[in-house]
Write an enzyme that holds these catalytic residues in place. Sequence first.
Site, mmCIF file in Angstrom:
data_model
loop_
_atom_site.group_PDB
_atom_site.id
_atom_site.type_symbol
_atom_site.label_atom_id
_atom_site.label_comp_id
_atom_site.label_asym_id
_atom_site.label_seq_id
_atom_site.Cartn_x
_atom_site.Cartn_y
_atom_site.Cartn_z
ATOM 1 N N PRO A 10 -34.851 -5.024 18.557
ATOM 2 C CA PRO A 10 -35.692 -5.789 19.424
ATOM 3 C C PRO A 10 -35.573 -7.371 19.397
ATOM 4 C CG PRO A 10 -36.964 -4.602 17.786
ATOM 5 C CD PRO A 10 -35.577 -4.260 17.622
ATOM 6 N N ASN A 11 -35.470 -7.905 20.402
ATOM 7 C CA ASN A 11 -35.369 -9.369 20.751
ATOM 8 C C ASN A 11 -34.146 -9.921 20.200
ATOM 9 O OD1 ASN A 11 -38.274 -9.611 21.691
ATOM 10 N ND2 ASN A 11 -38.720 -9.155 19.500
ATOM 11 N N ARG A 18 -33.594 -17.872 21.559
ATOM 12 C CA ARG A 18 -35.101 -17.344 20.745
ATOM 13 C C ARG A 18 -35.110 -18.166 19.568
ATOM 14 N NH1 ARG A 18 -35.276 -11.859 17.118
ATOM 15 N NH2 ARG A 18 -37.551 -12.233 16.795
ATOM 16 N N TYR A 23 -33.065 -18.800 14.338
ATOM 17 C CA TYR A 23 -32.093 -17.969 14.523
ATOM 18 C C TYR A 23 -30.630 -18.658 14.834
ATOM 19 C CZ TYR A 23 -35.697 -14.568 14.204
ATOM 20 O OH TYR A 23 -37.026 -13.945 13.482
ATOM 21 N N ASN A 74 -29.080 -4.417 12.219
ATOM 22 C CA ASN A 74 -30.282 -5.625 12.049
ATOM 23 C C ASN A 74 -31.294 -4.977 13.154
ATOM 24 O OD1 ASN A 74 -32.397 -7.528 12.453
ATOM 25 N ND2 ASN A 74 -30.707 -9.175 12.836
ATOM 26 N N ALA A 77 -37.957 -6.654 14.184
ATOM 27 C CA ALA A 77 -39.259 -6.189 13.661
ATOM 28 C C ALA A 77 -39.336 -4.928 13.231
ATOM 29 C CB ALA A 77 -40.267 -6.712 14.474
ATOM 30 N N HIS A 80 -39.490 -3.762 9.340
ATOM 31 C CA HIS A 80 -40.896 -3.926 8.750
ATOM 32 C C HIS A 80 -41.838 -2.880 9.107
ATOM 33 C CE1 HIS A 80 -38.823 -7.857 8.293
ATOM 34 N NE2 HIS A 80 -38.983 -8.227 9.292
ATOM 35 N N ASP A 87 -35.985 7.218 7.997
ATOM 36 C CA ASP A 87 -35.747 8.445 8.130
ATOM 37 C C ASP A 87 -34.436 8.843 8.870
ATOM 38 O OD1 ASP A 87 -37.865 9.125 6.609
ATOM 39 O OD2 ASP A 87 -38.936 9.717 8.333
ATOM 40 N N GLU A 98 -27.636 -3.270 6.068
ATOM 41 C CA GLU A 98 -28.594 -4.208 6.686
ATOM 42 C C GLU A 98 -28.575 -5.388 6.925
ATOM 43 O OE1 GLU A 98 -32.380 -3.689 4.620
ATOM 44 O OE2 GLU A 98 -33.939 -4.931 6.014
ATOM 45 N N HIS A 100 -30.044 -9.359 8.290
ATOM 46 C CA HIS A 100 -30.821 -10.206 9.010
ATOM 47 C C HIS A 100 -30.232 -11.746 9.160
ATOM 48 C CE1 HIS A 100 -33.809 -7.238 8.760
ATOM 49 N NE2 HIS A 100 -33.636 -7.029 7.566
ATOM 50 N N SER A 102 -32.221 -14.665 9.483
ATOM 51 C CA SER A 102 -33.107 -15.232 8.568
ATOM 52 C C SER A 102 -33.212 -14.669 7.204
ATOM 53 C CB SER A 102 -34.545 -15.395 9.199
ATOM 54 O OG SER A 102 -34.946 -14.055 9.296
ATOM 55 N N ARG A 107 -40.035 -15.918 4.181
ATOM 56 C CA ARG A 107 -40.905 -16.067 5.551
ATOM 57 C C ARG A 107 -42.153 -15.661 5.244
ATOM 58 N NH1 ARG A 107 -37.424 -14.408 10.643
ATOM 59 N NH2 ARG A 107 -39.402 -15.579 11.797
ATOM 60 N N ARG A 111 -42.946 -9.980 6.630
ATOM 61 C CA ARG A 111 -41.601 -9.505 6.782
ATOM 62 C C ARG A 111 -40.845 -9.239 5.466
ATOM 63 N NH1 ARG A 111 -40.416 -11.702 11.887
ATOM 64 N NH2 ARG A 111 -41.861 -13.226 12.408
HETATM 65 C C1 DQA Z 1 -34.684 -10.543 11.861
HETATM 66 C C2 DQA Z 1 -35.897 -10.917 11.109
HETATM 67 C C3 DQA Z 1 -37.153 -10.281 11.460
HETATM 68 O O1 DQA Z 1 -38.155 -10.168 10.657
HETATM 69 C C4 DQA Z 1 -37.451 -10.468 12.846
HETATM 70 O O2 DQA Z 1 -38.587 -9.549 13.477
HETATM 71 C C5 DQA Z 1 -36.131 -10.432 13.730
HETATM 72 C C6 DQA Z 1 -35.011 -11.080 13.205
HETATM 73 C C7 DQA Z 1 -33.586 -11.556 11.524
HETATM 74 O O3 DQA Z 1 -32.299 -11.295 11.904
HETATM 75 O O4 DQA Z 1 -33.754 -12.536 10.890
HETATM 76 O O5 DQA Z 1 -36.154 -9.919 15.022
HETATM 77 O O6 DQA Z 1 -34.276 -9.231 11.647
#
Ligand code: DQA
Length: 149
Positions: A10-11, A18, A23, A74, A77, A80, A87, A98, A100, A102, A107, A111
């Site tokens: 998401p996002n 953003r 990011y 990735n 959110a 978390h 699962d 995995e 990320h 950031s 943070r 997170r």
């Molecule tokens: C993220 C870190 C997450 O905490 C956040 O909700 C994101 C981006 C990252 O790529 O740093 O959407 O996964």
Amino acid sequence: MHKILILNGPNLNLLGSRQPDVYGHETLAMLEQRCIDHGTALGLSVVCEQSNHEGVMLDLLHGARSLYAGVILNAGAYTHTSIALMDAIFSIELPVVEVHLSNIHAREEFRHRSYVSRAALGQICGFGSQGYLMAIDALDTHLNKDTAG
Ligand code: DQA
């Protein structure tokens, strides 16, 4: 040729506009192209997907089992919050790296917990989009090690 899936949650479709201070300025399309090029140079076939929906991400992970040798995830959110994603990773029995952009550990406290980490091969965070290329390298090494027995 190993085929790998890069799944963004998401996002992450909003990358570039953003919170660029957190990011970066690179768009998702630019990031995905860099991943595809990096994979090609290593002899990997890279497919990129993005979804804002937890259920769609679950379906993509389930489908990955028969299509891909490994996944770079990735989960945004959902990292978390989502026991369901954790699962799914356990269920598909594929190596998942995995990522990320950031450094989630530097943070907000909410997170710091990653459900994904419990099921993933490892986590790369804090290196911006370079982290995806590092994850491709890590997955490639892991897959070649498996092939070599
Ligand atoms: C993220 C870190 C997450 O905490 C956040 O909700 C994101 C981006 C990252 O790529 O740093 O959407 O996964």
